[in-house]
Design a protein around this motif. Structure first.
Motif, PDB file in Angstrom:
ATOM      1  N   PHE A 175       1.607  41.448  27.590  1.00 34.35           N
ATOM      2  CA  PHE A 175       2.855  41.110  26.905  1.00 34.35           C
ATOM      3  C   PHE A 175       3.680  40.124  27.726  1.00 34.35           C
ATOM      4  O   PHE A 175       4.246  39.173  27.191  1.00 34.35           O
ATOM      5  CB  PHE A 175       3.680  42.358  26.620  1.00 34.35           C
ATOM      6  N   VAL A 176       3.730  40.334  29.019  1.00 30.40           N
ATOM      7  CA  VAL A 176       4.463  39.410  29.895  1.00 30.40           C
ATOM      8  C   VAL A 176       3.836  38.022  29.836  1.00 30.40           C
ATOM      9  O   VAL A 176       4.534  37.011  29.711  1.00 30.40           O
ATOM     10  CB  VAL A 176       4.507  39.949  31.344  1.00 30.40           C
ATOM     11  N   SER A 177       2.525  37.963  29.909  1.00 31.55           N
ATOM     12  CA  SER A 177       1.824  36.690  29.879  1.00 31.55           C
ATOM     13  C   SER A 177       2.068  35.950  28.567  1.00 31.55           C
ATOM     14  O   SER A 177       2.271  34.726  28.552  1.00 31.55           O
ATOM     15  CB  SER A 177       0.328  36.909  30.100  1.00 31.55           C
ATOM     16  N   LEU A 178       2.078  36.670  27.453  1.00 34.65           N
ATOM     17  CA  LEU A 178       2.338  36.018  26.171  1.00 34.65           C
ATOM     18  C   LEU A 178       3.783  35.549  26.074  1.00 34.65           C
ATOM     19  O   LEU A 178       4.068  34.511  25.453  1.00 34.65           O
ATOM     20  CB  LEU A 178       1.975  36.950  25.013  1.00 34.65           C
ATOM     21  N   GLY A 179       4.703  36.267  26.702  1.00 32.82           N
ATOM     22  CA  GLY A 179       6.088  35.805  26.767  1.00 32.82           C
ATOM     23  C   GLY A 179       6.204  34.521  27.578  1.00 32.82           C
ATOM     24  O   GLY A 179       6.921  33.586  27.191  1.00 32.82           O
ATOM     25  N   VAL A 180       5.501  34.466  28.697  1.00 33.08           N
ATOM     26  CA  VAL A 180       5.480  33.249  29.523  1.00 33.08           C
ATOM     27  C   VAL A 180       4.864  32.094  28.727  1.00 33.08           C
ATOM     28  O   VAL A 180       5.358  30.962  28.757  1.00 33.08           O
ATOM     29  CB  VAL A 180       4.718  33.493  30.845  1.00 33.08           C
ATOM     30  N   ALA A 213       4.925  31.610  25.468  1.00 32.85           N
ATOM     31  CA  ALA A 213       5.905  31.113  24.496  1.00 32.85           C
ATOM     32  C   ALA A 213       6.995  30.299  25.193  1.00 32.85           C
ATOM     33  O   ALA A 213       7.411  29.238  24.696  1.00 32.85           O
ATOM     34  CB  ALA A 213       6.509  32.278  23.731  1.00 32.85           C
ATOM     35  N   TRP A 214       7.456  30.759  26.344  1.00 33.78           N
ATOM     36  CA  TRP A 214       8.480  30.042  27.093  1.00 33.78           C
ATOM     37  C   TRP A 214       7.965  28.671  27.539  1.00 33.78           C
ATOM     38  O   TRP A 214       8.666  27.666  27.423  1.00 33.78           O
ATOM     39  CB  TRP A 214       8.935  30.877  28.289  1.00 33.78           C
ATOM     40  N   THR A 267       0.178  26.625  30.233  1.00 33.37           N
ATOM     41  CA  THR A 267       0.445  27.287  28.950  1.00 33.37           C
ATOM     42  C   THR A 267      -0.824  27.966  28.433  1.00 33.37           C
ATOM     43  O   THR A 267      -0.784  29.122  27.979  1.00 33.37           O
ATOM     44  CB  THR A 267       0.967  26.256  27.934  1.00 33.37           C
ATOM     45  N   GLY A 309      -2.938  36.559  28.266  1.00 34.07           N
ATOM     46  CA  GLY A 309      -2.258  37.462  27.335  1.00 34.07           C
ATOM     47  C   GLY A 309      -3.147  37.995  26.235  1.00 34.07           C
ATOM     48  O   GLY A 309      -2.884  39.058  25.668  1.00 34.07           O
ATOM     49  N   GLU A 358      -1.630  31.994  27.762  1.00 28.06           N
ATOM     50  CA  GLU A 358      -2.076  32.517  26.466  1.00 28.06           C
ATOM     51  C   GLU A 358      -3.406  33.250  26.595  1.00 28.06           C
ATOM     52  O   GLU A 358      -3.593  34.336  26.027  1.00 28.06           O
ATOM     53  CB  GLU A 358      -2.208  31.388  25.451  1.00 28.06           C
TER      54      GLU A 358
END
Length: 113
Positions: A42-47, A49-50, A14, A21, A18
């Motif tokens: 953006f993809v990394s920050l989505g990952v 959050a997931w 995690t 990202g 972050e």
């Protein structure tokens, strides 16, 4: 011990998501790198959050415990990626933060998680 190892491994993934990202936009804005780095950021920050949703504890408790691991991983990033030496104060701070994470993450499960 297995529970602690699983929690820490998930927190480390995690934190890396972050940091990546946030580091990629930093490269764009501070070092003039390609604007295309925004896309993987953006993809990394989505990952990121997931990954936070995969933790079994309540959100606030998860975020609080995660903070300790984030500190240690960010210092590792400083040493490995940015190639800046860590001080004994960095190491002491990381140890204190990880102790706090363990106290929060490994507390007895008596109420709502």
């Amino acid at each position: 011990m297995l529970r602690l190892a699983r929690v820490v491994a998930l927190f480390v993934l995690t934190a890396i998501a972050e940091i990546v990202g946030c580091y990629l936009p930093w490269l764009v804005l501070r070092q003039g790198r390609s604007w295309w780095l925004w896309l993987p950021a953006f993809v990394s920050l989505g990952v990121f959050a997931w990954l936070l949703t995969l933790h079994p504890s309540a959100a606030g408790r998860t975020y609080a415990a995660y903070g300790g691991v984030y500190i240690a991983v960010a210092l590792g990033w400083l040493a490995l990626v940015e190639r800046l030496p860590l001080t004994r104060w960095d190491l002491l701070g990381a140890a204190v933060a990880l102790t706090g994470m363990a106290i929060i993450a490994l507390q007895p499960r008596a109420g709502p998680h």
